[in-house]
Each structure stands twice: as C-alpha cells, then as structure tokens.
Write a protein that holds these residues in place. Sequence first.
Motif, short mmCIF file in Angstrom:
data_model
loop_
_atom_site.label_atom_id
_atom_site.label_comp_id
_atom_site.label_asym_id
_atom_site.label_seq_id
_atom_site.Cartn_x
_atom_site.Cartn_y
_atom_site.Cartn_z
N HIS A 8 0.64 -1.07 0.37
CA HIS A 8 0.05 -0.23 -0.06
C HIS A 8 0.89 1.25 0.05
O HIS A 8 1.98 1.36 -0.05
CB HIS A 8 -1.06 0.06 1.24
N VAL A 9 0.42 2.91 -0.42
CA VAL A 9 0.81 3.53 -0.84
C VAL A 9 1.70 3.80 0.78
O VAL A 9 2.92 4.52 0.93
CB VAL A 9 0.22 4.60 -0.46
N LYS A 10 1.32 3.55 2.24
CA LYS A 10 1.51 3.65 3.16
C LYS A 10 3.00 2.96 3.63
O LYS A 10 4.16 3.22 4.16
CB LYS A 10 0.61 3.65 4.72
N ASP A 11 2.83 1.55 2.75
CA ASP A 11 4.34 0.94 2.93
C ASP A 11 5.48 1.47 1.93
O ASP A 11 6.57 1.39 2.67
CB ASP A 11 4.20 -0.73 2.41
N VAL A 12 5.19 1.64 1.59
CA VAL A 12 6.46 2.82 0.12
C VAL A 12 6.74 3.90 0.55
O VAL A 12 7.80 4.15 -0.43
CB VAL A 12 6.18 2.50 -0.80
N MET A 13 5.82 5.05 1.82
CA MET A 13 5.84 6.19 1.14
C MET A 13 7.12 6.58 2.13
O MET A 13 7.51 6.41 3.09
CB MET A 13 4.48 7.29 1.54
N ARG A 14 7.53 8.15 2.09
CA ARG A 14 8.17 8.86 2.32
C ARG A 14 8.23 9.43 4.03
O ARG A 14 6.28 9.93 4.03
CB ARG A 14 9.21 9.91 2.04
N GLN A 15 8.47 9.21 4.89
CA GLN A 15 8.51 9.33 6.30
C GLN A 15 8.69 11.04 7.02
O GLN A 15 10.26 10.74 6.47
CB GLN A 15 7.75 8.61 7.01
N GLY A 16 8.92 11.48 8.27
CA GLY A 16 9.24 12.04 8.83
C GLY A 16 9.93 12.81 8.00
O GLY A 16 9.38 14.17 7.44
N ASP A 17 11.33 13.03 8.32
CA ASP A 17 12.16 14.56 7.93
C ASP A 17 12.47 14.38 6.70
O ASP A 17 12.73 15.78 5.66
CB ASP A 17 13.38 14.41 8.66
N LEU A 18 11.62 13.07 6.29
CA LEU A 18 11.83 12.95 4.41
C LEU A 18 10.61 13.71 3.43
O LEU A 18 10.79 13.79 2.49
CB LEU A 18 11.98 11.77 3.67
N VAL A 19 9.77 13.82 4.21
CA VAL A 19 8.48 14.37 3.98
C VAL A 19 8.86 15.80 3.49
O VAL A 19 8.83 16.79 4.53
CB VAL A 19 7.13 14.07 4.19
N PRO A 20 8.12 16.17 2.30
CA PRO A 20 8.95 18.05 2.00
C PRO A 20 7.24 18.60 2.05
O PRO A 20 6.79 18.59 1.56
CB PRO A 20 9.05 18.73 0.11
N LYS A 21 7.89 19.55 3.45
CA LYS A 21 6.57 20.56 3.74
C LYS A 21 7.22 21.84 4.19
O LYS A 21 8.05 21.88 4.93
CB LYS A 21 5.53 19.64 5.28
N ILE A 22 6.78 22.80 4.50
CA ILE A 22 6.61 23.90 4.44
C ILE A 22 5.30 24.53 5.21
O ILE A 22 4.37 24.30 4.73
CB ILE A 22 6.98 25.11 3.39
N PRO A 23 5.42 26.03 6.05
CA PRO A 23 3.91 26.33 6.33
C PRO A 23 3.35 27.53 5.33
O PRO A 23 3.76 27.73 4.58
CB PRO A 23 4.37 27.46 7.43
#
Length: 320
Positions: free
Chosen positions: A197-212
Amino acid sequence: MDKLLQYGRELLKLELQEAQKLPNRLGKDFVEACQLILSNKGKVVVSGIGKSGHIGKKIAASLASTGSPAFFMHPSEALHGDLGMITKNDVAILISYSGRAKEFNFILPILSAMSVPVIAITGGLDSPLAKSARAVLDISIEQEACPMGLAPTSSSTNTLLMGDALAIAVMRARGFKEEDFARSHPAGSLGAKLLNHVKDVMRQGDLVPKIPHTATVFDAMLELSRTGVGLVAICQDNNKIAGVFTDGDLRRLLLKNGTLQDSISSVMTSPGFQIPESWKAVEALKSFNDHNITAAPVVNSAGELVGALNIHDLHQAGIS
C-alpha cells in the motif's frame, strides 16, 4: 541441423497427440478428486518416485501456491519415518504411471488404516494403486515420444497436465484471487503490486517536503532541494494541506519574472493532487500516469499530511 529440427517436431507432435486425449477423460473421478481437496481439513501429500516424483514436486508446489496447502513426500523417505508427517485429516495424491511402484505397496495399507483418501494419477487403471484409490485420474498413453519407448515423455507430460488441471480447477472453485496468490509470492512483482500500500512505500518524517502556508518561494526552493521529491506540501497549522508547489512550478514562476520573495500561498496549486495512504501502491502508480505527474503528498483519513511519494519510490519497490 534439419534432422535435429525433425526430431524435436516429431516429439512435440506425439506428446500433443497424447495430451489431446486428456480433456475427454475428465469425469466423476476428477470431480471426486477436486472435492476431496476442497473438503480437506489438513494438507495434500503428493508422492511419486523417479520422473513421477519430479513432477509430483511441481504439482505440490502448484497446489500450495494456489490455496491448497500441500507438500511432496518421497516414497523411500516415507518408509523411513516421513509417514509420521501424514495425519488422518490429509489427502494423498500418489503418482505412478504403471500403478505398481513397490514403495506404494507398503504405503497404501497404512493410508487405508488411517482413513486417508488417495487420489491416483496413473495409466494403470487395473493396478493396485488404482484399485486402492478413491479417485483415479487417467494419464494413459498409446505411445511415448521417446523412439525407444523407454524414457517417460508423453506420460510425463500427461502427468504434469493432469496435475495442473487439478490445481487450477480447485483454485477456481475456491474463488482464489490475485491478492491470495500474491500472499504466497510476496517477493515477486505480483506480490509487490498487490500487497504493498502507499503507506508501505511512502517517505515519512524528515523525508517529507513541507513548509507552512506563511513561507516564501525561497523556502519552497530550499525544501525542494533538500528532499528531492519533486514537490513540497504547503500546510496549514493543523497539518492539513493548503496546496502544493513543484519544481516545475518554480521554473515557470521564475520565467514569468516571479521572485523568490513571493508568498508561497499566492503561487501554489490549491488544494493540489493528494494520495490517500490506504491506496494500494499500484493505484498510486496508475493515478500518476493518468494525471501525468510524478509525485504527490500522502494524507490520512483525516486529510492530514503523513508522507510523500514519487514515481521513483514506486519503481524501487518493484511496482511498475
């Protein structure tokens, strides 16, 4: 060379000739054999010696991978302790073209005493094996493809085909699906496609690109460079996605004389394409192809950002 081609073609024609007789032989015994396996509460024990044994291993493997727990037992080993692996809840498939393999003369009385039903795959319809079996699958031939009539060829092919017919008929009767098959083949490409599933292969934590949402284009550029995902998620204070901004958006903005000091909320795509973490990975790949994109943020059931996924992550997981 012409002779070699001739020999090969002659063999194939002879084996196909014998194999063509099999469909009309399937009847009540085939149905009985299938029902024995379908109602079986234990395992299917497959046994045979010589070429029959080699094919028996394949039949056991086919049954096991298509929803019928099975294993192969060598007749000689059975007589030296391995019979202890058989229980009264099992079904036995015994393979012998003649039906007179001497090892079965010792095994059959024991199976009978345990009330273990026997399915015989044999060409010897009047043999001791056939007479002891609850169901007899007829693989008899008129001619081996071996010119000396010695090496099992047509008979081996018939055995293999009959075993496949049995395994697949039972599989279809069980309603066995691709997902079930994948569970017994988790390391293969089918397993990767159907089990991940997507949750098995997605990037998580600090590897997720996000900004406010209060950030600038400059902040987005830094985040794009840091993670290399291909996009950045712009998040509200509750971690829900307000929009997305891709490296392509950055290039287009600069070409239109935009600046790195611009507010990201004024140039982002809102709300942007998002992928649920509950999706199968193969669904995400199809969605990427349908929308002509290579990356997307991943959200949970509450719509909160939980990960990021790009097409390279899917390919590395064996999903293509």
